[in-house]
Design an enzyme around this catalytic site. Structure first.
Site, PDB file in Angstrom:
ATOM      1  CD  GLU A 194      35.655 -74.602 -43.139  1.00 57.29           C
ATOM      2  OE1 GLU A 194      35.939 -75.526 -42.364  1.00 57.29           O
ATOM      3  OE2 GLU A 194      35.511 -74.759 -44.369  1.00 57.29           O
ATOM      4  CG  ASN A 239      36.294 -68.788 -47.102  1.00 52.89           C
ATOM      5  OD1 ASN A 239      35.412 -68.262 -47.778  1.00 52.89           O
ATOM      6  ND2 ASN A 239      36.796 -69.982 -47.378  1.00 52.89           N
ATOM      7  CG  HIS A 279      30.757 -75.994 -50.041  1.00 46.48           C
ATOM      8  ND1 HIS A 279      31.369 -76.445 -51.193  1.00 46.48           N
ATOM      9  CD2 HIS A 279      31.724 -75.394 -49.312  1.00 46.48           C
ATOM     10  CE1 HIS A 279      32.667 -76.149 -51.150  1.00 46.48           C
ATOM     11  NE2 HIS A 279      32.904 -75.494 -50.024  1.00 46.48           N
ATOM     12  CD  GLU A 309      35.670 -73.042 -49.865  1.00 44.84           C
ATOM     13  OE1 GLU A 309      35.194 -74.163 -49.620  1.00 44.84           O
ATOM     14  OE2 GLU A 309      36.511 -72.489 -49.128  1.00 44.84           O
ATOM     15  CG  ASP A 311      30.440 -77.522 -54.232  1.00 45.18           C
ATOM     16  OD1 ASP A 311      29.707 -77.228 -53.264  1.00 45.18           O
ATOM     17  OD2 ASP A 311      31.556 -78.046 -54.099  1.00 45.18           O
TER      18      ASP A 311
HETATM   19  O1  9MR Z   1      38.096 -79.875 -51.728  1.00 45.70           O
HETATM   20  C1  9MR Z   1      39.029 -80.050 -50.687  1.00 45.70           C
HETATM   21  C2  9MR Z   1      39.372 -81.514 -50.540  1.00 45.70           C
HETATM   22  O2  9MR Z   1      40.031 -81.984 -51.712  1.00 45.70           O
HETATM   23  C3  9MR Z   1      40.260 -81.724 -49.314  1.00 45.70           C
HETATM   24  O3  9MR Z   1      40.434 -83.112 -49.099  1.00 45.70           O
HETATM   25  C4  9MR Z   1      39.634 -81.077 -48.071  1.00 45.70           C
HETATM   26  C5  9MR Z   1      40.577 -81.124 -46.875  1.00 45.70           C
HETATM   27  O4  9MR Z   1      41.709 -80.324 -47.074  1.00 45.70           O
HETATM   28  O5  9MR Z   1      39.311 -79.721 -48.321  1.00 45.70           O
HETATM   29  C6  9MR Z   1      38.428 -79.515 -49.397  1.00 45.70           C
HETATM   30  O6  9MR Z   1      38.184 -78.123 -49.557  1.00 45.70           O
HETATM   31  C7  9MR Z   1      37.476 -77.486 -48.498  1.00 45.70           C
HETATM   32  C8  9MR Z   1      38.001 -76.069 -48.372  1.00 45.70           C
HETATM   33  O7  9MR Z   1      39.398 -76.080 -48.223  1.00 45.70           O
HETATM   34  C9  9MR Z   1      37.343 -75.331 -47.219  1.00 45.70           C
HETATM   35  N1  9MR Z   1      35.896 -75.351 -47.333  1.00 45.70           N
HETATM   36  C10 9MR Z   1      35.301 -76.671 -47.570  1.00 45.70           C
HETATM   37  C11 9MR Z   1      35.972 -77.338 -48.783  1.00 45.70           C
HETATM   38  C12 9MR Z   1      35.286 -78.660 -49.112  1.00 45.70           C
HETATM   39  O8  9MR Z   1      35.417 -79.556 -48.039  1.00 45.70           O
END
Ligand code: 9MR
Length: 409
Positions: A194, A239, A279, A309, A311
């Site tokens: 990101e 990513n 997402h 990722e 959903d």
């Molecule tokens: O699903 C993850 C959540 O449990 C955490 O609190 C959050 C912060 O670390 O990250 C979420 O996963 C993210 C991923 O690492 C990067 N892309 C977006 C995902 C959803 O927010």
């Protein structure tokens, strides 16, 4: 919930465990062959649970993807896995069974992030990450790493400790230690996550955050080069999210991501893949021609593409639960079909497997992003581990995908 005579036993984990970990690693997905005997029944049943034969073995998402040379997998929380049961040859735990049954590749939802690995500036804690690696070894799963460099998921000591003088060394040390620890064992690493954020207004689209401010834009190149030295086998991945739909802001972000990838390739940076997080939202703009064109350009750079990722949030969709489930399933089917039509797309991971464990419904996330409605069914399995409409749509998309010569490895 899972039956006593669960799939884990049927797959012969007792034998694998007895044979020792080395053998298990080599066995890999070959252990799934015994399940072909169950045959394929394409019947859209509302099933009791996730260990029913209609959705397991040869009928699982993992098997249908593999039949096309694709990898299917999901993000996992290693703390919820019954690894002890797996090691002993049997588990009744539904969450664990779901991952054993459905996936061929795993990624840690949080366990490989800075905040999980770095309790203090001078200390690493690999216990959760190792737990996931152990599970993968016991069950013959491929693993991808997430992530080495991200503006979120940082420990509280980070901002107090990192400054212009030490930033470069801290980033290098982290990547060397973490990627080095799993050297040769991961299919890929999300090296930088990101890094594009148009709202920050820079001409190159880069996000303003500590690494950029303290090291400069070359932090990205530095991260990839360090990761390549630490783990030359892993496909090193950039990513990002918000690059999937036809919405103008997403099209603009795609352009900046592509420009970044082109710069990295032109400078000989060892990048091997693009991760498209995926997402998605059932309401609003959907993916289309812009994404198709983008995939061609990414492939022309010699990069693989991973859906990392996926959903689907169904907030703001009418028609009650049934309407939301259908809309979600349609996005799964349409999106996976669009992406998998491009041969550069090698794998698809969902961000979790069942809505009981989805970030979409984590209370703080929901209140922040989707406060108006509960978004049930963002994943292929529901709260009770029954397959959702999305399961069938995704499996159908795998069936319709052009076959790859072989799965990414
Ligand atoms: O699903 C993850 C959540 O449990 C955490 O609190 C959050 C912060 O670390 O990250 C979420 O996963 C993210 C991923 O690492 C990067 N892309 C977006 C995902 C959803 O927010």
């Amino acid at each position: 919930m899972a039956t006593g005579n669960g799939a884990v036993t049927r797959r012969g984990f007792g034998k694998w465990a007895a044979a020792g970990l080395g053998t298990v690693a080599v066995a890999g997905t070959a252990g799934f062959a015994t399940f072909e005997a169950l045959g394929h029944r394409d019947k859209r049943l509302r099933l009791k649970n996730a260990s029913a034969p209609e959705v397991t073995g040869a009928n699982s998402l993992g098997a249908h993807a593999a039949a096309r040379g694709l990898l299917f997998g999901a993000a996992v929380d290693p703390e919820l896995l019954d690894i002890e049961g797996i090691a002993l040859g049997h588990t009744d735990d539904a969450y664990t069974q779901l991952f054993v049954e459905q996936t061929r590749i795993l990624v840690a939802e949080n366990a490989m992030k800075w905040f999980a690995l770095r309790p203090a500036a001078d200390r690493f804690d690999f216990s959760k990450a190792d737990r996931m690696m152990g599970f993968a070894l016991l069950t013959g799963k491929v693993v991808r790493g997430h992530n080495l460099c991200w503006h979120e998921g940082l420990p509280s000591w980070f901002t107090k400790t990192v400054n212009k003088d030490n930033a470069r060394q801290i980033l290098i040390d982290h990547i060397r230690t973490v990627a080095g620890r799993f050297r040769g064992r991961l299919q890929s690493w999300d090296v930088v996550n990101e890094a594009i954020w148009l709202e920050d207004g820079r001409p190159d689209g880069l996000r303003k955050w500590p690494w950029l401010e303290m090291i400069g834009p070359e932090y990205i190149e530095l991260a990839f080069r360090t990761a390549a030295e630490a783990d030359p086998q892993a496909k090193l991945t950039y990513n990002d999210y918000g690059i999937e739909t036809e919405a103008p802001d997403e099209a603009a972000k795609r352009e900046q991501v592509l420009a970044l990838l082109k710069r990295l390739k032109a400078n000989g940076v060892p990048i091997g893949a693009l991760g498209v997080q995926s997402h998605l939202h059932a309401a609003g703009e959907q993916p289309g021609a812009g994404l198709r064109e983008f995939l061609k350009e990414v492939a022309a750079l010699g990069l693989e593409v991973y859906i990392t990722e996926m959903d689907v949030v169904s907030a703001r969709i009418d028609g009650g639960k049934a309407g939301r489930d259908q809309a979600t399933a349609k996005v799964y089917g349409d999106y996976a079909s669009l992406m998998l039509a491009d041969p550069s797309v090698k794998m698809l991971l969902t961000w979790g497997l069942s809505s009981g464990h989805s970030w979409v419904n984590e209370p703080d996330q929901r209140m922040k992003r989707f406060p108006d409605i509960w978004s049930e069914g963002p994943l292929p399995f529901d709260d009770d581990d029954r397959p959702t409409e999305a399961f069938w749509a995704l499996r159908g998309a795998f069936d319709g995908a052009p076959p790859r010569v072989r799965a990414a490895s």
